[in-house]
Design a protein around this motif. Structure first.
Motif, PDB file in Angstrom:
ATOM      1  N   ILE A 155       0.835  -1.197   0.000  1.00 11.29           N
ATOM      2  CA  ILE A 155       0.000   0.000   0.000  1.00 11.29           C
ATOM      3  C   ILE A 155       0.870   1.247   0.000  1.00 11.29           C
ATOM      4  CG2 ILE A 155      -1.527   1.414   1.431  1.00 11.29           C
ATOM      5  CD1 ILE A 155      -2.952  -1.081   2.295  1.00 11.29           C
ATOM      6  N   ASP A 156       0.599   2.138  -0.922  1.00 15.36           N
ATOM      7  CA  ASP A 156       1.220   3.462  -0.915  1.00 15.36           C
ATOM      8  C   ASP A 156       0.234   4.400  -0.238  1.00 15.36           C
ATOM      9  OD1 ASP A 156       2.365   5.909  -1.325  1.00 15.36           O
ATOM     10  OD2 ASP A 156       2.274   5.845  -3.517  1.00 15.36           O
ATOM     11  N   VAL A 157       0.473   4.675   1.052  1.00 13.70           N
ATOM     12  CA  VAL A 157      -0.501   5.443   1.825  1.00 13.70           C
ATOM     13  C   VAL A 157      -0.639   6.862   1.305  1.00 13.70           C
ATOM     14  CG1 VAL A 157       1.079   6.345   3.585  1.00 13.70           C
ATOM     15  CG2 VAL A 157      -1.296   5.831   4.197  1.00 13.70           C
ATOM     16  N   SER A 158       0.328   7.320   0.518  1.00 12.34           N
ATOM     17  CA  SER A 158       0.223   8.668  -0.054  1.00 12.34           C
ATOM     18  C   SER A 158      -0.708   8.713  -1.263  1.00 12.34           C
ATOM     19  CB  SER A 158       1.609   9.183  -0.459  1.00 12.34           C
ATOM     20  OG  SER A 158       2.136   8.423  -1.539  1.00 12.34           O
ATOM     21  N   ASP A 159      -1.138   7.548  -1.759  1.00  9.55           N
ATOM     22  CA  ASP A 159      -2.064   7.490  -2.887  1.00  9.55           C
ATOM     23  C   ASP A 159      -3.467   7.825  -2.396  1.00  9.55           C
ATOM     24  OD1 ASP A 159      -3.588   6.986  -5.099  1.00  9.55           O
ATOM     25  OD2 ASP A 159      -3.238   4.824  -5.119  1.00  9.55           O
ATOM     26  N   GLN A 160      -3.955   8.981  -2.755  1.00  8.20           N
ATOM     27  CA  GLN A 160      -5.282   9.424  -2.326  1.00  8.20           C
ATOM     28  C   GLN A 160      -6.300   9.401  -3.471  1.00  8.20           C
ATOM     29  OE1 GLN A 160      -4.583  13.298  -0.599  1.00  8.20           O
ATOM     30  NE2 GLN A 160      -2.731  12.569   0.411  1.00  8.20           N
ATOM     31  N   SER A 161      -5.946   8.733  -4.550  1.00 11.32           N
ATOM     32  CA  SER A 161      -6.755   8.808  -5.767  1.00 11.32           C
ATOM     33  C   SER A 161      -8.141   8.191  -5.619  1.00 11.32           C
ATOM     34  CB  SER A 161      -6.021   8.134  -6.923  1.00 11.32           C
ATOM     35  OG  SER A 161      -5.780   6.762  -6.651  1.00 11.32           O
ATOM     36  N   PHE A 162      -8.319   7.250  -4.690  1.00  9.34           N
ATOM     37  CA  PHE A 162      -9.604   6.550  -4.608  1.00  9.34           C
ATOM     38  C   PHE A 162     -10.557   7.170  -3.583  1.00  9.34           C
ATOM     39  CE2 PHE A 162      -6.918   4.612  -1.453  1.00  9.34           C
ATOM     40  CZ  PHE A 162      -7.762   4.399  -0.379  1.00  9.34           C
ATOM     41  N   TYR A 163     -10.116   8.208  -2.885  1.00 13.31           N
ATOM     42  CA  TYR A 163     -10.993   8.844  -1.906  1.00 13.31           C
ATOM     43  C   TYR A 163     -12.055   9.685  -2.610  1.00 13.31           C
ATOM     44  CZ  TYR A 163      -7.787   7.348   1.729  1.00 13.31           C
ATOM     45  OH  TYR A 163      -7.026   6.581   2.570  1.00 13.31           O
ATOM     46  N   ASP A 164     -13.237   9.704  -2.040  1.00 15.31           N
ATOM     47  CA  ASP A 164     -14.341  10.467  -2.621  1.00 15.31           C
ATOM     48  C   ASP A 164     -14.265  11.942  -2.247  1.00 15.31           C
ATOM     49  OD1 ASP A 164     -15.854   8.116  -3.688  1.00 15.31           O
ATOM     50  OD2 ASP A 164     -15.904   7.602  -1.563  1.00 15.31           O
ATOM     51  N   LEU A 165     -13.694  12.218  -1.088  1.00 17.01           N
ATOM     52  CA  LEU A 165     -13.615  13.590  -0.602  1.00 17.01           C
ATOM     53  C   LEU A 165     -12.278  13.777   0.091  1.00 17.01           C
ATOM     54  CD1 LEU A 165     -15.443  16.145  -0.348  1.00 17.01           C
ATOM     55  CD2 LEU A 165     -16.131  15.286   1.912  1.00 17.01           C
ATOM     56  N   ARG A 166     -11.514  14.785  -0.348  1.00 13.72           N
ATOM     57  CA  ARG A 166     -10.223  15.110   0.268  1.00 13.72           C
ATOM     58  C   ARG A 166     -10.268  16.562   0.720  1.00 13.72           C
ATOM     59  NH1 ARG A 166      -6.129  13.492  -4.365  1.00 13.72           N
ATOM     60  NH2 ARG A 166      -7.968  13.866  -5.665  1.00 13.72           N
ATOM     61  N   VAL A 167      -9.960  16.792   1.993  1.00 12.74           N
ATOM     62  CA  VAL A 167     -10.125  18.129   2.559  1.00 12.74           C
ATOM     63  C   VAL A 167      -8.881  18.541   3.343  1.00 12.74           C
ATOM     64  CG1 VAL A 167     -11.575  19.626   3.976  1.00 12.74           C
ATOM     65  CG2 VAL A 167     -12.605  17.658   2.817  1.00 12.74           C
ATOM     66  N   ASN A 168      -8.430  19.773   3.105  1.00  8.20           N
ATOM     67  CA  ASN A 168      -7.394  20.397   3.914  1.00  8.20           C
ATOM     68  C   ASN A 168      -8.090  21.031   5.108  1.00  8.20           C
ATOM     69  OD1 ASN A 168      -5.471  22.012   5.110  1.00  8.20           O
ATOM     70  ND2 ASN A 168      -5.013  23.223   3.290  1.00  8.20           N
ATOM     71  N   THR A 169      -7.985  20.402   6.263  1.00  2.00           N
ATOM     72  CA  THR A 169      -8.760  20.831   7.425  1.00  2.00           C
ATOM     73  C   THR A 169      -8.234  22.126   8.050  1.00  2.00           C
ATOM     74  OG1 THR A 169      -7.455  19.477   8.961  1.00  2.00           O
ATOM     75  CG2 THR A 169      -9.385  18.451   7.933  1.00  2.00           C
ATOM     76  N   ALA A 170      -7.099  22.611   7.574  1.00  2.00           N
ATOM     77  CA  ALA A 170      -6.588  23.886   8.082  1.00  2.00           C
ATOM     78  C   ALA A 170      -7.360  25.070   7.509  1.00  2.00           C
ATOM     79  CB  ALA A 170      -5.101  24.034   7.735  1.00  2.00           C
ATOM     80  N   ARG A 171      -8.160  24.829   6.467  1.00  2.31           N
ATOM     81  CA  ARG A 171      -8.854  25.918   5.786  1.00  2.31           C
ATOM     82  C   ARG A 171     -10.224  26.221   6.383  1.00  2.31           C
ATOM     83  NH1 ARG A 171      -6.542  26.943   0.832  1.00  2.31           N
ATOM     84  NH2 ARG A 171      -7.469  28.999   1.172  1.00  2.31           N
ATOM     85  N   TRP A 172     -10.752  25.308   7.197  1.00  4.86           N
ATOM     86  CA  TRP A 172     -12.081  25.492   7.774  1.00  4.86           C
ATOM     87  C   TRP A 172     -12.067  25.154   9.260  1.00  4.86           C
ATOM     88  CZ3 TRP A 172     -11.411  23.275   2.938  1.00  4.86           C
ATOM     89  CH2 TRP A 172     -12.005  23.958   1.865  1.00  4.86           C
ATOM     90  N   SER A 173     -13.006  25.691   9.978  1.00  5.40           N
ATOM     91  CA  SER A 173     -13.157  25.345  11.390  1.00  5.40           C
ATOM     92  C   SER A 173     -13.696  23.918  11.487  1.00  5.40           C
ATOM     93  CB  SER A 173     -14.137  26.305  12.069  1.00  5.40           C
ATOM     94  OG  SER A 173     -15.457  26.072  11.575  1.00  5.40           O
ATOM     95  N   PRO A 174     -13.566  23.277  12.645  1.00  8.17           N
ATOM     96  CA  PRO A 174     -14.139  21.938  12.808  1.00  8.17           C
ATOM     97  C   PRO A 174     -15.636  21.898  12.511  1.00  8.17           C
ATOM     98  CG  PRO A 174     -12.637  22.406  14.609  1.00  8.17           C
ATOM     99  CD  PRO A 174     -12.793  23.689  13.839  1.00  8.17           C
ATOM    100  N   GLU A 175     -16.339  22.964  12.896  1.00  9.97           N
ATOM    101  CA  GLU A 175     -17.791  23.017  12.661  1.00  9.97           C
ATOM    102  C   GLU A 175     -18.093  23.127  11.167  1.00  9.97           C
ATOM    103  OE1 GLU A 175     -16.476  23.865  16.449  1.00  9.97           O
ATOM    104  OE2 GLU A 175     -16.210  25.283  14.782  1.00  9.97           O
TER     105      GLU A 175
END
Length: 204
Positions: A155-175
Protein backbone atom coordinates in the motif's frame (compact mmCIF):
# COMPACT_ATOMS: atom_id res chain seq x y z
CA UNK A 1 -27.30 30.86 16.54
CA UNK A 2 -23.54 30.28 16.66
CA UNK A 3 -21.94 28.14 13.94
CA UNK A 4 -20.91 25.55 16.54
CA UNK A 5 -24.45 25.28 17.90
CA UNK A 6 -25.87 24.89 14.40
CA UNK A 7 -23.43 22.11 13.53
CA UNK A 8 -24.01 20.32 16.82
CA UNK A 9 -27.77 20.43 16.33
CA UNK A 10 -27.86 19.23 12.73
CA UNK A 11 -29.26 15.75 12.22
CA UNK A 12 -28.95 13.82 8.96
CA UNK A 13 -30.80 10.62 8.08
CA UNK A 14 -28.34 8.29 6.37
CA UNK A 15 -27.38 4.64 6.05
CA UNK A 16 -23.90 5.27 4.60
CA UNK A 17 -20.81 3.42 5.74
CA UNK A 18 -18.17 6.17 5.93
CA UNK A 19 -14.41 5.86 6.38
CA UNK A 20 -12.22 8.73 7.57
CA UNK A 21 -8.44 8.65 7.20
CA UNK A 22 -5.48 10.98 7.51
CA UNK A 23 -2.21 11.59 9.34
CA UNK A 24 -1.95 12.55 13.04
CA UNK A 25 -3.40 15.98 13.76
CA UNK A 26 -5.60 16.03 10.66
CA UNK A 27 -8.81 16.47 12.67
CA UNK A 28 -10.21 12.99 12.08
CA UNK A 29 -11.30 12.34 15.66
CA UNK A 30 -13.21 15.64 15.91
CA UNK A 31 -14.95 15.04 12.60
CA UNK A 32 -15.89 11.46 13.46
CA UNK A 33 -17.34 12.48 16.81
CA UNK A 34 -19.44 15.10 15.04
CA UNK A 35 -20.58 12.63 12.39
CA UNK A 36 -21.49 10.09 15.03
CA UNK A 37 -23.72 12.64 16.78
CA UNK A 38 -25.29 14.02 13.62
CA UNK A 39 -25.94 10.64 12.03
CA UNK A 40 -26.84 8.99 15.36
CA UNK A 41 -24.54 6.13 14.50
CA UNK A 42 -21.65 4.05 15.76
CA UNK A 43 -18.04 5.10 15.41
CA UNK A 44 -14.83 3.08 15.80
CA UNK A 45 -11.29 4.39 15.49
CA UNK A 46 -8.01 2.62 14.93
CA UNK A 47 -6.78 4.35 18.08
CA UNK A 48 -9.53 2.67 20.11
CA UNK A 49 -8.53 -0.74 18.77
CA UNK A 50 -4.84 0.00 19.38
CA UNK A 51 -5.62 0.83 23.02
CA UNK A 52 -7.61 -2.40 23.31
CA UNK A 53 -4.62 -4.36 22.03
CA UNK A 54 -2.33 -2.63 24.53
CA UNK A 55 -4.71 -3.39 27.40
CA UNK A 56 -5.06 -7.03 26.36
CA UNK A 57 -1.28 -7.38 26.37
CA UNK A 58 -0.79 -5.47 29.60
CA UNK A 59 1.32 -2.86 27.81
CA UNK A 60 1.39 0.93 27.64
CA UNK A 61 0.72 2.63 24.32
CA UNK A 62 4.40 3.56 23.97
CA UNK A 63 5.41 -0.05 24.60
CA UNK A 64 2.96 -1.30 22.00
CA UNK A 65 4.18 1.27 19.47
CA UNK A 66 7.76 0.09 20.08
CA UNK A 67 6.68 -3.52 19.61
CA UNK A 68 4.89 -2.61 16.37
CA UNK A 69 8.21 -1.26 15.08
CA UNK A 70 9.89 -4.59 15.80
CA UNK A 71 7.53 -6.94 13.93
CA UNK A 72 4.34 -7.03 11.91
CA UNK A 73 2.28 -8.81 14.60
CA UNK A 74 0.68 -5.69 16.10
CA UNK A 75 -0.09 -3.95 12.81
CA UNK A 76 -1.67 -7.07 11.35
CA UNK A 77 -3.73 -7.74 14.50
CA UNK A 78 -5.01 -4.16 14.40
CA UNK A 79 -5.81 -4.28 10.70
CA UNK A 80 -7.58 -7.65 10.96
CA UNK A 81 -9.91 -6.23 13.61
CA UNK A 82 -10.59 -3.15 11.52
CA UNK A 83 -11.27 -5.33 8.46
CA UNK A 84 -13.73 -7.45 10.47
CA UNK A 85 -15.56 -4.29 11.57
CA UNK A 86 -15.62 -3.07 7.97
CA UNK A 87 -17.04 -6.38 6.76
CA UNK A 88 -19.78 -6.34 9.39
CA UNK A 89 -20.88 -2.77 8.73
CA UNK A 90 -20.44 -3.00 4.98
CA UNK A 91 -23.51 -5.25 4.84
CA UNK A 92 -25.52 -3.73 7.71
CA UNK A 93 -27.26 -1.00 5.67
CA UNK A 94 -26.89 1.34 8.64
CA UNK A 95 -24.84 4.49 9.10
CA UNK A 96 -21.41 3.84 10.58
CA UNK A 97 -18.06 5.65 10.74
CA UNK A 98 -14.70 3.87 10.72
CA UNK A 99 -11.55 5.92 11.28
CA UNK A 100 -7.94 4.87 10.83
CA UNK A 101 -5.00 5.65 8.58
CA UNK A 102 -5.90 2.60 6.45
CA UNK A 103 -9.69 2.62 6.92
CA UNK A 104 -10.35 3.47 3.27
CA UNK A 105 -8.08 0.68 2.09
CA UNK A 106 -9.34 -1.93 4.57
CA UNK A 107 -13.01 -1.17 3.91
CA UNK A 108 -12.38 -1.06 0.17
CA UNK A 109 -15.51 -1.26 -1.92
CA UNK A 110 -17.65 -1.97 1.15
CA UNK A 111 -17.52 1.73 2.05
CA UNK A 112 -20.04 4.16 0.61
CA UNK A 113 -18.00 7.30 1.22
CA UNK A 114 -14.24 7.45 1.80
CA UNK A 115 -12.78 10.66 3.20
CA UNK A 116 -9.14 11.78 3.47
CA UNK A 117 -8.25 14.65 5.79
CA UNK A 118 -4.93 16.47 5.90
CA UNK A 119 -3.36 19.78 6.93
CA UNK A 120 0.07 21.38 6.58
CA UNK A 121 2.65 19.74 8.82
CA UNK A 122 3.14 22.79 11.05
CA UNK A 123 -0.61 22.92 11.73
CA UNK A 124 -0.76 19.25 12.62
CA UNK A 125 2.26 19.54 14.93
CA UNK A 126 0.62 22.45 16.75
CA UNK A 127 -2.64 20.53 17.09
CA UNK A 128 -0.84 17.58 18.69
CA UNK A 129 1.41 19.68 20.96
CA UNK A 130 -0.45 18.53 24.07
CA UNK A 131 0.07 14.85 23.25
CA UNK A 132 3.02 12.80 24.49
CA UNK A 133 4.38 12.68 20.99
CA UNK A 134 6.54 15.60 19.84
CA UNK A 135 6.59 16.95 16.30
CA UNK A 136 9.82 15.20 15.31
CA UNK A 137 8.55 11.90 16.72
CA UNK A 138 5.28 12.32 14.81
CA UNK A 139 7.16 12.75 11.54
CA UNK A 140 9.34 9.70 12.26
CA UNK A 141 6.26 7.61 13.04
CA UNK A 142 4.54 8.68 9.83
CA UNK A 143 7.56 7.64 7.75
CA UNK A 144 7.88 4.38 9.67
CA UNK A 145 4.20 3.51 9.25
CA UNK A 146 4.24 4.34 5.55
CA UNK A 147 7.18 1.99 5.10
CA UNK A 148 5.43 -0.78 6.99
CA UNK A 149 2.22 -0.45 4.97
CA UNK A 150 4.25 -0.68 1.77
CA UNK A 151 6.21 -3.67 3.06
CA UNK A 152 3.25 -5.61 4.50
CA UNK A 153 0.50 -4.89 2.01
CA UNK A 154 2.02 -3.10 -0.98
CA UNK A 155 0.00 0.00 0.00
CA UNK A 156 1.22 3.46 -0.91
CA UNK A 157 -0.50 5.44 1.82
CA UNK A 158 0.22 8.67 -0.05
CA UNK A 159 -2.06 7.49 -2.89
CA UNK A 160 -5.28 9.42 -2.33
CA UNK A 161 -6.76 8.81 -5.77
CA UNK A 162 -9.60 6.55 -4.61
CA UNK A 163 -10.99 8.84 -1.91
CA UNK A 164 -14.34 10.47 -2.62
CA UNK A 165 -13.62 13.59 -0.60
CA UNK A 166 -10.22 15.11 0.27
CA UNK A 167 -10.12 18.13 2.56
CA UNK A 168 -7.39 20.40 3.91
CA UNK A 169 -8.76 20.83 7.43
CA UNK A 170 -6.59 23.89 8.08
CA UNK A 171 -8.85 25.92 5.79
CA UNK A 172 -12.08 25.49 7.77
CA UNK A 173 -13.16 25.34 11.39
CA UNK A 174 -14.14 21.94 12.81
CA UNK A 175 -17.79 23.02 12.66
CA UNK A 176 -17.50 24.08 9.03
CA UNK A 177 -15.72 20.83 8.14
CA UNK A 178 -18.56 18.85 9.70
CA UNK A 179 -21.06 20.88 7.67
CA UNK A 180 -19.11 20.15 4.46
CA UNK A 181 -19.11 16.41 5.09
CA UNK A 182 -22.73 16.31 6.27
CA UNK A 183 -23.76 18.10 3.09
CA UNK A 184 -21.90 15.47 1.04
CA UNK A 185 -23.65 12.72 2.99
CA UNK A 186 -27.08 14.36 2.74
CA UNK A 187 -26.77 15.03 -0.98
CA UNK A 188 -25.55 11.53 -1.83
CA UNK A 189 -28.02 9.71 -4.09
CA UNK A 190 -27.22 6.10 -4.92
CA UNK A 191 -29.41 6.25 -8.01
CA UNK A 192 -27.25 8.89 -9.68
CA UNK A 193 -23.95 7.58 -8.32
CA UNK A 194 -21.81 6.72 -11.35
CA UNK A 195 -19.37 4.75 -9.26
CA UNK A 196 -16.51 4.92 -6.78
CA UNK A 197 -12.92 4.24 -7.70
CA UNK A 198 -12.32 0.50 -7.37
CA UNK A 199 -10.09 -0.53 -4.50
CA UNK A 200 -8.63 -4.07 -4.46
CA UNK A 201 -8.93 -6.02 -1.22
CA UNK A 202 -5.84 -5.81 0.96
CA UNK A 203 -4.31 -9.19 1.73
CA UNK A 204 -3.89 -9.31 5.51
Amino acid sequence: MMEEDAAAGRSVDSNLFITVSGPPGCGATTLCEGLSRSLDCGYVSGGDIFRELAEERGMSLSQLIAKADESDEIDRALDRRLRTIAEQWGTANKAFVLESRLAGWLAGNRADLRIWLDAPEEVRVERTADREEMGAEMRVREVSEAGRYESYYGIDVSDQSFYDLRVNTARWSPEALLEIVLTAVEEYDAEVDEGAFHTPDVEL
